[in-house]
Scaffold this active site. Structure first.
Site, PDB file in Angstrom:
ATOM      1  N   CYS A 295       0.952  -1.237   0.009  1.00 16.30           N
ATOM      2  CA  CYS A 295       0.210  -0.029  -0.107  1.00 16.30           C
ATOM      3  C   CYS A 295       1.091   1.179  -0.106  1.00 16.30           C
ATOM      4  O   CYS A 295       1.535   1.495  -0.975  1.00 16.30           O
ATOM      5  CB  CYS A 295      -0.967   0.051   1.190  1.00 16.30           C
TER       6      CYS A 295
ATOM      7  N   HIS B 288      -3.625  -5.133   0.330  1.00 14.17           N
ATOM      8  CA  HIS B 288      -2.989  -5.523   2.008  1.00 14.17           C
ATOM      9  C   HIS B 288      -3.134  -7.201   2.046  1.00 14.17           C
ATOM     10  O   HIS B 288      -4.208  -7.670   2.522  1.00 14.17           O
ATOM     11  CB  HIS B 288      -3.865  -4.890   2.897  1.00 14.17           C
TER      12      HIS B 288
ATOM     13  N   GLU C 260      -1.487  -9.080   3.788  1.00 14.22           N
ATOM     14  CA  GLU C 260      -1.347  -9.477   5.254  1.00 14.22           C
ATOM     15  C   GLU C 260      -2.944  -9.591   5.889  1.00 14.22           C
ATOM     16  O   GLU C 260      -2.796 -10.276   6.855  1.00 14.22           O
ATOM     17  CB  GLU C 260      -0.550  -8.626   6.074  1.00 14.22           C
TER      18      GLU C 260
END
Ligand code: MN
Length: 233
Positions: A104, A208, A210
C-alpha cells in the site's frame, strides 16, 4: 538461520505502531520480524547490515514535494520523518540487492524512492472512470479484481491471470521509472503492483495481503512465501 525482516512503522503523535497482521505474516512464513522506528540517516547503514529483507507497511499519505508537486487539496496526513527514513533505507537496501516488499503506502514510497511519481488523490486526478478503491467492507474482504501482467515475476509467483484483492487507498502509483514495470493493474487502469526487473526481489502491492492470510488467500500466501524465500541467505 531465519531471515531478519525489518518492518517500517507508523508514527501518530508520540506513538509508534505496526498492525499485528504484518508481524504475524512474517513469522508465519519463517522470518524474524523487527519493528523499525524512523531512524536518522547515520543509523540506517548499521540496521541495513543486520537486515535480510525490508517490509514497507501501509499508512498515511506521502509528501508531494518529494516528487516536485504542490499539495493537492485532498492530500491527507503526511509524516515527513517517515518519508525521509523510508526513502533512505530503500535506497541503501537496493544498493545491496536486499529484498524489499512494499504494501500500500509501502509501494508508493518505494516508487518515490526510485524516482517515480504518484496520484495524490486518484478520484480527483485520474482521467479514468475509477472503481471503488476505498472499500467499506472489512479488511479481510476482497473487493476488486487485478489483472496480472504476463511475463512478470508476480505472474510466476501467483500462477493466475486475475484475482481479487482488498483496497484501502485514495493515492496510487502513476509513473514508474525504467527498469521497473507494472505487474498487476485494476480494470480501471490503476497500477496495483510493480516490480524491479534487476533486483533479487523488489516488489510493491497496492492492496493488503497481510489481511487476507486468515482466509487462506492463494495469492497473498504465494507472495509472502516468495518474499521470505528471497530473504533467506
Ligand atoms: Mn485498489
Amino acid at each position: 538461520m531465519k531471515p531478519i525482516i525489518g518492518i517500517s512503522s507508523s508514527l501518530n503523535e508520540h506513538v509508534l505502531s505496526v498492525p499485528i497482521d504484518y508481524i504475524n505474516a512474517i513469522t508465519k512464513f519463517g522470518g524474524v520480524p523487527i519493528i523499525l522506528p524512523n531512524l536518522q540517516v547515520d543509523a540506517i547503514e548499521s540496521i541495513v547490515e543486520l537486515l535480510d529483507g525490508l517490509l514497507l507497511t501501509g499508512g498515511g499519505d506521502i509528501d508531494p514535494t518529494l516528487f516536485n508537486e504542490e499539495p493537492h487539496q485532498n492530500l491527507g496526513t503526511i509524516t515527513p520523518e517517515r518519508d525521509e527514513f523510508e526513502i533512505a533505507i530503500i535506497q541503501k537496501m537496493m544498493k545491496l540487492n536486499k529484498p524489499i516488499f512494499g504494501i500500500c503506502r509501502g509501494l508508493q514510497i518505494l516508487n518515490i524512492a526510485i524516482g517515480g511519481d504518484m496520484y495524490q488523490d486518484i478520484y480527483m486526478q485520474s482521467q479514468n472512470k475509477l472503481l471503488q478503491h476505498t472499500q467499506l467492507a472489512p479488511r479481510s474482504h476482497t473487493s476488486h479484481f487485478v489483472h496480472v501482467i504476463e511475463g512478470s515475476r508476480l505472474s510466476d509467483i501467483v500462477q493466475v491471470e486475475k484475482f481479487k484483492v482488498n483496497s484501502f487507498h485514495h493515492q496510487a502509483v502513476r509513473k514508474i521509472p525504467a527498469d521497473f514495470k507494472a505487474s498487476a493493474i485494476a480494470s480501471d487502469g490503476i497500477i496495483e503492483a510493480f516490480e524491479s526487473m534487476n533486483h533479487k526481489f523488489v516488489m510493491g502491492l497496492q492492496w493488503h495481503p497481510e489481511c487476507l492470510l486468515s482466509k487462506n488467500d492463494h495469492a497473498s500466501t504465494a507472495i509472502f512465501e516468495a518474499f521470505i524465500l528471497s530473504c533467506e541467505k
